[in-house]
Design a protein around this motif. Structure first.
Motif, PDB file in Angstrom:
ATOM      1  N   MET A  83       0.834  -1.207   0.000  1.00 34.37           N
ATOM      2  CA  MET A  83       0.000   0.000   0.000  1.00 34.37           C
ATOM      3  C   MET A  83       0.871   1.261   0.000  1.00 34.37           C
ATOM      4  N   PHE A  84       1.998   1.201   0.704  1.00 31.60           N
ATOM      5  CA  PHE A  84       2.913   2.345   0.731  1.00 31.60           C
ATOM      6  C   PHE A  84       3.447   2.633  -0.675  1.00 31.60           C
ATOM      7  N   ASN A  85       3.836   1.580  -1.394  1.00 34.79           N
ATOM      8  CA  ASN A  85       4.343   1.742  -2.756  1.00 34.79           C
ATOM      9  C   ASN A  85       3.260   2.309  -3.679  1.00 34.79           C
ATOM     10  N   PHE A  86       2.049   1.825  -3.534  1.00 36.30           N
ATOM     11  CA  PHE A  86       0.941   2.316  -4.354  1.00 36.30           C
ATOM     12  C   PHE A  86       0.659   3.783  -4.034  1.00 36.30           C
ATOM     13  N   ALA A  87       0.766   4.152  -2.750  1.00 35.91           N
ATOM     14  CA  ALA A  87       0.555   5.546  -2.349  1.00 35.91           C
ATOM     15  C   ALA A  87       1.634   6.446  -2.973  1.00 35.91           C
ATOM     16  N   ILE A  88       2.876   5.976  -2.984  1.00 33.25           N
ATOM     17  CA  ILE A  88       3.960   6.749  -3.609  1.00 33.25           C
ATOM     18  C   ILE A  88       3.677   6.923  -5.096  1.00 33.25           C
ATOM     19  N   PHE A  89       3.260   5.846  -5.742  1.00 34.88           N
ATOM     20  CA  PHE A  89       2.923   5.891  -7.169  1.00 34.88           C
ATOM     21  C   PHE A  89       1.824   6.914  -7.441  1.00 34.88           C
TER      22      PHE A  89
END
Length: 176
Positions: free
Chosen positions: A2-8
């Motif tokens: 979820m953190f990676n998706f939020a950064i994206f």
């Protein structure tokens, strides 16, 4: 995950702001010599303005490579930059400018708004007094028409008087 998706997603959204600033202050500023080709008729598939898209692609690839080399968040920043570039090519080049063999007409309200905003951006010859510098966001047509009317009555800045396509009315010092 979820953190990676939020950064994206944050990068994708932030790219619209970066694109706006780059378009207004670089492409219509010191980088006009490359961007001018986008505001003129051209015959080929490529124009000098495409250098900006190549630079964006190089930045995205560089960030993804750095992310895969141990700096993982940069991979997702690069993916957001790449996604913005891909959306730009589909929406701007494909739907707005119809540079593809298939020339879709924008039917959705959002796409029509982008299309009309970009037409108004190109309604002004030269780099000064344009409106609507965003790629994926556009103010309403009424707002852009009002801005164009206001800009039409503003005198040209001295550093832009020698641009092709700009003429001054000898009596009033305003554009003809």
């Amino acid at each position: 995950m979820m953190f990676n998706f939020a950064i994206f997603l944050c990068t994708l959204v932030a790219m619209e702001g970066a694109g706006y600033l780059g378009h207004k202050y670089v492409m219509h500023g010191c980088g006009w010599w490359l961007h001018r080709s986008h505001h003129e008729e051209h015959l080929g598939v490529l124009e000098s303005n495409d250098v900006y898209l190549m630079v964006l692609a190089a930045v995205a690839i560089g960030l993804i490579v750095l992310g895969n080399s141990g700096h993982e968040p940069l991979q997702w920043v690069g993916a957001g930059v790449a996604a913005f570039g891909l959306i730009y090519v589909v929406v701007h080049d494909g739907i707005v400018h119809r540079h593809w063999p298939v020339r879709p007409k924008p039917r959705h309200r959002y796409l029509r708004r982008l299309y009309h905003a970009h037409l108004m951006h190109h309604a002004v010859k030269g780099r000064q007094n344009s409106v609507s510098f965003g790629f994926l966001y556009a103010p309403s047509t009424a707002t852009l028409k009002r801005q164009l009317r206001e800009l039409r009555h503003r005198p040209l800045q001295p550093e832009h008087l020698d641009e092709p396509g700009l003429q001054l009315d000898a009596d009033s010092g305003s554009r003809a």
